[in-house]
Design a protein around this motif. Structure first.
Motif, mmCIF file in Angstrom:
data_model
loop_
_atom_site.group_PDB
_atom_site.id
_atom_site.type_symbol
_atom_site.label_atom_id
_atom_site.label_comp_id
_atom_site.label_asym_id
_atom_site.label_seq_id
_atom_site.Cartn_x
_atom_site.Cartn_y
_atom_site.Cartn_z
ATOM 1 N N GLU A 1 -31.597 1.106 -6.068
ATOM 2 C CA GLU A 1 -32.721 1.929 -6.533
ATOM 3 C C GLU A 1 -32.217 3.232 -7.141
ATOM 4 O O GLU A 1 -32.662 3.655 -8.213
ATOM 5 N N THR A 2 -31.280 3.858 -6.439
ATOM 6 C CA THR A 2 -30.706 5.113 -6.921
ATOM 7 C C THR A 2 -29.996 4.905 -8.254
ATOM 8 O O THR A 2 -30.124 5.716 -9.178
ATOM 9 N N GLU A 3 -29.256 3.802 -8.358
ATOM 10 C CA GLU A 3 -28.513 3.520 -9.593
ATOM 11 C C GLU A 3 -29.448 3.206 -10.762
ATOM 12 O O GLU A 3 -29.128 3.500 -11.910
ATOM 13 N N MET A 4 -30.583 2.598 -10.471
ATOM 14 C CA MET A 4 -31.554 2.338 -11.542
ATOM 15 C C MET A 4 -32.108 3.645 -12.094
ATOM 16 O O MET A 4 -32.320 3.784 -13.299
ATOM 17 N N MET A 5 -32.351 4.601 -11.209
ATOM 18 C CA MET A 5 -32.856 5.902 -11.645
ATOM 19 C C MET A 5 -31.770 6.736 -12.300
ATOM 20 O O MET A 5 -32.046 7.584 -13.138
ATOM 21 N N ASP A 6 -30.514 6.493 -11.894
ATOM 22 C CA ASP A 6 -29.385 7.282 -12.407
ATOM 23 C C ASP A 6 -28.202 6.347 -12.662
ATOM 24 O O ASP A 6 -27.276 6.255 -11.858
ATOM 25 N N PRO A 7 -28.210 5.625 -13.794
ATOM 26 C CA PRO A 7 -27.184 4.606 -14.056
ATOM 27 C C PRO A 7 -25.756 5.139 -14.061
ATOM 28 O O PRO A 7 -24.807 4.366 -13.883
ATOM 29 N N GLU A 8 -25.591 6.420 -14.264
ATOM 30 C CA GLU A 8 -24.234 6.985 -14.278
ATOM 31 C C GLU A 8 -23.544 6.823 -12.923
ATOM 32 O O GLU A 8 -22.317 6.841 -12.834
ATOM 33 N N LEU A 9 -24.336 6.668 -11.852
ATOM 34 C CA LEU A 9 -23.780 6.472 -10.519
ATOM 35 C C LEU A 9 -23.395 5.015 -10.253
ATOM 36 O O LEU A 9 -22.831 4.711 -9.203
ATOM 37 N N ASP A 10 -23.692 4.140 -11.200
ATOM 38 C CA ASP A 10 -23.302 2.732 -11.099
ATOM 39 C C ASP A 10 -21.865 2.622 -11.602
ATOM 40 O O ASP A 10 -21.602 2.422 -12.787
ATOM 41 N N TYR A 11 -20.917 2.746 -10.690
ATOM 42 C CA TYR A 11 -19.510 2.858 -11.058
ATOM 43 C C TYR A 11 -19.037 1.638 -11.851
ATOM 44 O O TYR A 11 -18.340 1.769 -12.866
ATOM 45 N N THR A 12 -19.416 0.447 -11.417
ATOM 46 C CA THR A 12 -18.963 -0.778 -12.090
ATOM 47 C C THR A 12 -19.498 -0.852 -13.510
ATOM 48 O O THR A 12 -18.766 -1.185 -14.455
ATOM 49 N N LEU A 13 -20.770 -0.550 -13.690
ATOM 50 C CA LEU A 13 -21.366 -0.551 -15.029
ATOM 51 C C LEU A 13 -20.639 0.431 -15.938
ATOM 52 O O LEU A 13 -20.277 0.092 -17.077
ATOM 53 N N MET A 14 -20.419 1.639 -15.427
ATOM 54 C CA MET A 14 -19.783 2.674 -16.247
ATOM 55 C C MET A 14 -18.331 2.320 -16.561
ATOM 56 O O MET A 14 -17.824 2.646 -17.639
ATOM 57 N N ARG A 15 -17.652 1.646 -15.640
ATOM 58 C CA ARG A 15 -16.248 1.274 -15.873
ATOM 59 C C ARG A 15 -16.148 0.124 -16.879
ATOM 60 O O ARG A 15 -15.370 0.198 -17.841
ATOM 61 N N VAL A 16 -16.927 -0.936 -16.660
ATOM 62 C CA VAL A 16 -16.850 -2.114 -17.526
ATOM 63 C C VAL A 16 -17.325 -1.787 -18.942
ATOM 64 O O VAL A 16 -16.779 -2.300 -19.929
ATOM 65 N N CYS A 17 -18.316 -0.919 -19.045
ATOM 66 C CA CYS A 17 -18.918 -0.620 -20.351
ATOM 67 C C CYS A 17 -18.476 0.729 -20.925
ATOM 68 O O CYS A 17 -19.141 1.276 -21.823
ATOM 69 N N LYS A 18 -17.377 1.235 -20.434
ATOM 70 C CA LYS A 18 -16.920 2.571 -20.844
ATOM 71 C C LYS A 18 -16.780 2.689 -22.363
ATOM 72 O O LYS A 18 -17.278 3.651 -22.982
ATOM 73 N N GLN A 19 -16.104 1.746 -22.976
ATOM 74 C CA GLN A 19 -15.887 1.817 -24.426
ATOM 75 C C GLN A 19 -17.183 1.596 -25.205
ATOM 76 O O GLN A 19 -17.396 2.213 -26.257
ATOM 77 N N MET A 20 -18.063 0.743 -24.677
ATOM 78 C CA MET A 20 -19.341 0.485 -25.358
ATOM 79 C C MET A 20 -20.266 1.708 -25.270
ATOM 80 O O MET A 20 -21.045 1.970 -26.195
ATOM 81 N N ILE A 21 -20.162 2.429 -24.186
ATOM 82 C CA ILE A 21 -20.939 3.667 -24.062
ATOM 83 C C ILE A 21 -20.469 4.673 -25.104
ATOM 84 O O ILE A 21 -21.281 5.355 -25.744
ATOM 85 N N LYS A 22 -19.153 4.755 -25.294
ATOM 86 C CA LYS A 22 -18.610 5.648 -26.328
ATOM 87 C C LYS A 22 -19.052 5.203 -27.724
ATOM 88 O O LYS A 22 -19.292 6.024 -28.610
ATOM 89 N N ARG A 23 -19.159 3.894 -27.903
ATOM 90 C CA ARG A 23 -19.512 3.365 -29.224
ATOM 91 C C ARG A 23 -21.003 3.508 -29.531
ATOM 92 O O ARG A 23 -21.378 3.889 -30.654
#
Length: 407
Positions: A327-349
């Motif tokens: 629930e917390t990660e849905m409200m604040d996706p930046e705290l979803d460590y796996t999402l941010m790690r796997v999609c790091k380059q796509m977030i930059k893009r």
């Protein structure tokens, strides 16, 4: 308590003190060796460990070690036996004893010039009047400094590659540890360094004041908003809840200062990387970790991800914690460590301009792009399924199978 002996302790090089101690306690006290001046120059002057342990022994033995009815303790300032006095454990001449000035019985270690600088720099002022509190404070700091010295040796490749600028600072402001944590999964990171960094993080969780940057950024906010809370995770939760409530209520002025909010975000992101840095979640899910994630390594949020993938099989207590985390990660996706790690380059893009709380939404909008990384696309789909399932569960409508299909 057994036989008592008289011990001389060198405090400042020119001044000594006499202590009457039980022999058994003395043997225990002398087992702990003091760090050398070259190894820990910032604490060598105080020469505190043996002195403090001896002082503790004096307090413990005050009812049994007496010299003609008077306790011989830290109140006596006497000639060093090495410079002409009697041997250790020997009797002091009455005339010599009478000629020496006596301090008041309320002697405090904080009054010693050799220790004053260390206490001012390392220990809260409210501890200075209590010798045992000073003992606890300085012993904790000694352990931290020893760990830091070992870390620097073990982490030299990472420091040289990523942290050499902050490592050259003469004054430690917490930047080096923050840099090591941030680069914990780089290829230069060896096992000893990774274990050491994580261990240091776990020690810091005991008290928010062990995290230098967090303490300096948030100490006023903690005193005002979270008084009497010491455990770092509890302080983080307290401050984060305050920030969230102020944001939801759209208050004109946030109660948590800007500098504290910035450092608070760093702490939250660090804690999301390893389940052991979230004690309530870890304790609630220990049995499930053993049942479903036994062969999964800690770090990189791998255990947390494993629990998410096995959520239907989790025990109620753990399931509730994982549900709350998601629930917390849905409200604040930046705290979803796996999402941010796997999609790091796509977030930059795709999402450099996106606000952190809309990060997942941005990724979803670009999921079908030809430039989207397949692993990131798969992770986005997993999060969509979770999000839709959780929404259906909360609202109580629709079948979970239908609700779980991402668009």
């Amino acid at each position: 308590m057994g036989e008592c002996v008289r011990v001389w302790v060198d405090i400042s090089g020119s001044q000594s003190r006499a202590f009457a101690l039980p022999a058994r306690l003395l043997q225990t006290a002398l087992l702990l060796q003091l760090p050398s001046r070259n190894t820990f120059p910032q604490m060598a002057a105080c020469r505190r460990v043996q002195l403090l342990l001896l002082l503790m022994s004096v307090l413990i033995s005050s009812s049994v070690c007496r010299d003609n009815g008077n306790l011989l303790g830290a109140g006596n300032s006497l000639q060093n036996p090495i410079q002409g006095g009697g041997p250790i454990g020997g009797n002091m001449a009455p005339a010599a004893a009478a000629s020496q000035p006596r301090r008041a019985t309320g002697w405090k270690l904080a009054e010693e010039e050799a220790c004053r600088e260390d206490l001012t720099r390392l220990c809260p002022k409210h501890t200075w009047s209590n010798n045992l509190a000073v003992l606890e404070c300085l012993q904790d700091k000694k352990e931290d400094i020893q760990i830091e010295a070992l870390l620097i040796r073990a982490c030299e490749p990472v420091i040289q590659a990523y942290c050499h600028e902050v490592a050259d600072n003469q004054i430690d402001t917490g930047d080096l540890m923050e840099c090591l944590v941030h680069n914990k999964h780089q290829k230069e990171m060896n096992e000893k360094c990774a274990v050491g960094v994580t261990h240091f993080q776990l020690i810091q969780m005991k008290d928010f004041r062990f995290s230098y940057k967090f303490k300096m950024a948030c100490k006023e906010d903690v005193l005002k908003l979270c008084p009497n809370i010491k455990r770092k995770v509890d302080v983080v939760i307290c401050l984060s809840t305050t920030v969230r409530n102020d944001t939801l209520q759209e208050v004109k002025e946030q109660r948590v200062s800007l500098k504290c909010r910035k450092q608070l975000r760093v702490e939250e992101l660090e804690m999301s990387e390893d389940i052991r840095l979230q004690p309530e979640l870890y304790e609630s899910c220990k049995q499930d970790i053993g049942n479903h994630c036994r062969n999964v390594a800690f770090g990189n949020a791998q255990v947390i991800e494993c629990l998410k993938e096995n959520k239907k099989q989790l025990l109620p207590r753990c399931h509730q914690r994982v549900f709350k985390l998601q629930e917390t990660e849905m409200m604040d996706p930046e705290l979803d460590y796996t999402l941010m790690r796997v999609c790091k380059q796509m977030i930059k893009r795709f999402c450099t301009e996106a606000d952190a709380k809309y990060m997942l939404q941005c990724l979803k909008q670009n999921k079908n792009s030809e430039m989207m990384d397949p692993k990131c696309k798969q992770m986005i789909t997993k999060r969509q399924i979770t999000q839709n399932t959780e929404i259906a569960a909360v609202c109580g409508g629709g079948s979970s199978a239908g609700a779980g299909r991402p668009s």
